[in-house]
Design a protein around this motif. Structure first.
Motif, PDB file in Angstrom:
ATOM      1  N   LYS A  19     -36.710 -69.343 -17.251  1.00 24.37           N
ATOM      2  CA  LYS A  19     -35.657 -69.726 -16.060  1.00 24.37           C
ATOM      3  C   LYS A  19     -35.804 -68.687 -15.062  1.00 24.37           C
ATOM      4  O   LYS A  19     -36.009 -68.953 -13.780  1.00 24.37           O
ATOM      5  CB  LYS A  19     -34.448 -69.744 -16.494  1.00 24.37           C
ATOM      6  CG  LYS A  19     -33.868 -70.797 -17.365  1.00 24.37           C
ATOM      7  CD  LYS A  19     -32.548 -71.038 -17.688  1.00 24.37           C
ATOM      8  CE  LYS A  19     -32.203 -72.059 -18.550  1.00 24.37           C
ATOM      9  NZ  LYS A  19     -30.624 -72.176 -18.964  1.00 24.37           N
ATOM     10  N   GLN A  20     -36.070 -67.425 -14.952  1.00 24.45           N
ATOM     11  CA  GLN A  20     -36.277 -66.348 -14.217  1.00 24.45           C
ATOM     12  C   GLN A  20     -37.543 -66.826 -13.352  1.00 24.45           C
ATOM     13  O   GLN A  20     -37.621 -66.543 -12.279  1.00 24.45           O
ATOM     14  CB  GLN A  20     -36.188 -65.052 -14.671  1.00 24.45           C
ATOM     15  CG  GLN A  20     -36.488 -64.024 -13.821  1.00 24.45           C
ATOM     16  CD  GLN A  20     -35.373 -64.115 -12.524  1.00 24.45           C
ATOM     17  OE1 GLN A  20     -34.091 -64.266 -12.888  1.00 24.45           O
ATOM     18  NE2 GLN A  20     -35.661 -63.856 -11.292  1.00 24.45           N
ATOM     19  N   ALA A  22     -39.166 -69.725 -13.217  1.00 22.51           N
ATOM     20  CA  ALA A  22     -38.822 -70.838 -12.192  1.00 22.51           C
ATOM     21  C   ALA A  22     -37.924 -70.581 -11.054  1.00 22.51           C
ATOM     22  O   ALA A  22     -38.709 -70.854  -9.982  1.00 22.51           O
ATOM     23  CB  ALA A  22     -38.275 -71.828 -12.913  1.00 22.51           C
ATOM     24  N   ARG A  23     -37.173 -69.701 -10.922  1.00 24.69           N
ATOM     25  CA  ARG A  23     -36.501 -69.203  -9.897  1.00 24.69           C
ATOM     26  C   ARG A  23     -37.471 -68.310  -8.851  1.00 24.69           C
ATOM     27  O   ARG A  23     -37.377 -68.847  -7.639  1.00 24.69           O
ATOM     28  CB  ARG A  23     -35.342 -68.227 -10.373  1.00 24.69           C
ATOM     29  CG  ARG A  23     -34.004 -69.093 -10.536  1.00 24.69           C
ATOM     30  CD  ARG A  23     -32.834 -68.280 -10.637  1.00 24.69           C
ATOM     31  NE  ARG A  23     -33.058 -67.208 -11.764  1.00 24.69           N
ATOM     32  CZ  ARG A  23     -32.586 -67.093 -12.929  1.00 24.69           C
ATOM     33  NH1 ARG A  23     -31.954 -68.356 -13.499  1.00 24.69           N
ATOM     34  NH2 ARG A  23     -32.660 -66.135 -13.710  1.00 24.69           N
ATOM     35  N   ASP A  24     -38.240 -67.719  -9.599  1.00 26.50           N
ATOM     36  CA  ASP A  24     -39.211 -66.733  -8.707  1.00 26.50           C
ATOM     37  C   ASP A  24     -40.299 -67.580  -8.033  1.00 26.50           C
ATOM     38  O   ASP A  24     -40.439 -67.651  -6.787  1.00 26.50           O
ATOM     39  CB  ASP A  24     -39.855 -65.667  -9.654  1.00 26.50           C
ATOM     40  CG  ASP A  24     -39.036 -64.680 -10.216  1.00 26.50           C
ATOM     41  OD1 ASP A  24     -37.892 -64.332  -9.538  1.00 26.50           O
ATOM     42  OD2 ASP A  24     -39.425 -64.021 -10.833  1.00 26.50           O
ATOM     43  N   ARG A  25     -40.542 -68.679  -8.629  1.00 21.66           N
ATOM     44  CA  ARG A  25     -41.563 -69.425  -8.294  1.00 21.66           C
ATOM     45  C   ARG A  25     -41.176 -70.413  -6.999  1.00 21.66           C
ATOM     46  O   ARG A  25     -41.388 -70.745  -5.981  1.00 21.66           O
ATOM     47  CB  ARG A  25     -42.107 -70.605  -9.158  1.00 21.66           C
ATOM     48  CG  ARG A  25     -43.166 -69.963 -10.261  1.00 21.66           C
ATOM     49  CD  ARG A  25     -43.669 -71.151 -10.984  1.00 21.66           C
ATOM     50  NE  ARG A  25     -43.057 -72.080 -11.553  1.00 21.66           N
ATOM     51  CZ  ARG A  25     -42.492 -71.839 -12.672  1.00 21.66           C
ATOM     52  NH1 ARG A  25     -42.980 -70.787 -13.588  1.00 21.66           N
ATOM     53  NH2 ARG A  25     -41.591 -72.467 -13.518  1.00 21.66           N
ATOM     54  N   ASP A  26     -39.879 -70.900  -7.129  1.00 24.45           N
ATOM     55  CA  ASP A  26     -38.825 -71.328  -6.202  1.00 24.45           C
ATOM     56  C   ASP A  26     -38.854 -70.567  -5.069  1.00 24.45           C
ATOM     57  O   ASP A  26     -38.772 -71.002  -3.504  1.00 24.45           O
ATOM     58  CB  ASP A  26     -37.703 -72.006  -6.641  1.00 24.45           C
ATOM     59  CG  ASP A  26     -37.741 -73.159  -7.369  1.00 24.45           C
ATOM     60  OD1 ASP A  26     -38.913 -73.826  -7.621  1.00 24.45           O
ATOM     61  OD2 ASP A  26     -36.857 -73.579  -8.427  1.00 24.45           O
ATOM     62  N   ALA A  27     -38.382 -69.557  -5.073  1.00 25.04           N
ATOM     63  CA  ALA A  27     -38.199 -68.531  -3.957  1.00 25.04           C
ATOM     64  C   ALA A  27     -39.623 -68.106  -3.492  1.00 25.04           C
ATOM     65  O   ALA A  27     -39.637 -68.293  -1.986  1.00 25.04           O
ATOM     66  CB  ALA A  27     -37.906 -66.917  -4.611  1.00 25.04           C
ATOM     67  N   ARG A  29     -42.109 -70.303  -3.103  1.00 22.80           N
ATOM     68  CA  ARG A  29     -42.246 -71.658  -2.436  1.00 22.80           C
ATOM     69  C   ARG A  29     -41.292 -71.760  -1.189  1.00 22.80           C
ATOM     70  O   ARG A  29     -41.913 -72.286  -0.035  1.00 22.80           O
ATOM     71  CB  ARG A  29     -42.151 -72.739  -3.323  1.00 22.80           C
ATOM     72  CG  ARG A  29     -42.366 -74.077  -2.723  1.00 22.80           C
ATOM     73  CD  ARG A  29     -42.493 -75.432  -3.514  1.00 22.80           C
ATOM     74  NE  ARG A  29     -41.302 -75.700  -4.010  1.00 22.80           N
ATOM     75  CZ  ARG A  29     -40.712 -75.620  -5.264  1.00 22.80           C
ATOM     76  NH1 ARG A  29     -41.499 -75.211  -6.150  1.00 22.80           N
ATOM     77  NH2 ARG A  29     -39.593 -75.844  -5.470  1.00 22.80           N
ATOM     78  N   ARG A  30     -40.093 -71.172  -1.440  1.00 22.77           N
ATOM     79  CA  ARG A  30     -39.220 -71.537  -0.034  1.00 22.77           C
ATOM     80  C   ARG A  30     -39.614 -70.444   0.965  1.00 22.77           C
ATOM     81  O   ARG A  30     -39.769 -70.807   2.091  1.00 22.77           O
ATOM     82  CB  ARG A  30     -37.855 -71.119  -0.540  1.00 22.77           C
ATOM     83  CG  ARG A  30     -37.285 -72.304  -1.059  1.00 22.77           C
ATOM     84  CD  ARG A  30     -35.697 -72.156  -1.133  1.00 22.77           C
ATOM     85  NE  ARG A  30     -35.149 -70.668  -1.867  1.00 22.77           N
ATOM     86  CZ  ARG A  30     -34.926 -70.817  -3.421  1.00 22.77           C
ATOM     87  NH1 ARG A  30     -34.983 -72.006  -3.953  1.00 22.77           N
ATOM     88  NH2 ARG A  30     -34.662 -69.590  -4.103  1.00 22.77           N
ATOM     89  N   THR A  33     -42.695 -72.028   2.547  1.00 25.16           N
ATOM     90  CA  THR A  33     -42.404 -72.812   3.446  1.00 25.16           C
ATOM     91  C   THR A  33     -41.742 -72.593   4.772  1.00 25.16           C
ATOM     92  O   THR A  33     -42.074 -73.161   5.910  1.00 25.16           O
ATOM     93  CB  THR A  33     -41.462 -73.984   2.813  1.00 25.16           C
ATOM     94  OG1 THR A  33     -42.100 -74.690   1.793  1.00 25.16           O
ATOM     95  CG2 THR A  33     -40.922 -75.255   3.786  1.00 25.16           C
TER      96      THR A  33
END
Length: 107
Positions: A19-20, A22-27, A29-30, A33
């Motif tokens: 989960k961590q 995944a959060r790091d990947r999302d951060a 990516r954001r 962007t």
């Protein structure tokens, strides 16, 4: 029993780590962007007035124009006793209102 606890703890830790990640990947990516958006649109000047501020300013201008014309009509009603002058002032106010509104908004 302790092997079972160790196995469950390892599963929990593995789940928390995934989960961590995944959060790091999302951060990341954001952040990419946001950086891309800033590069593409950073040169565009941002309006310093939001629509709510513009609407409030417009309401104030309209209120000022109406108040000015009402004050002038009141002055005509108090000074001139004849109805022709009073109605004439009212008609002139209605015709002049767009011009006064434009003059008040241009200041």
């Amino acid at each position: 029993m302790s092997k079972e606890r160790a196995r469950r703890r390892a599963e929990r830790e593995r789940e928390i780590a995934s989960k961590q990640a995944a959060r790091d990947r999302d951060a990341v990516r954001r952040a990419r962007t946001q950086a891309r958006r800033q590069r593409l649109t950073g040169w565009i000047p941002r309006p310093h007035l939001t629509p709510g501020v513009l609407a409030a300013r417009r309401r104030t201008e309209i209120t000022a124009a109406i108040g000015l014309l009402l004050l002038l009509n009141l002055l005509v009603w108090l000074i001139r006793p004849d109805w022709a002058a009073r109605v004439g002032a009212l008609v002139v106010s209605a015709v002049v209102f767009p011009v006064v509104l434009l003059a008040v908004s241009r200041r």
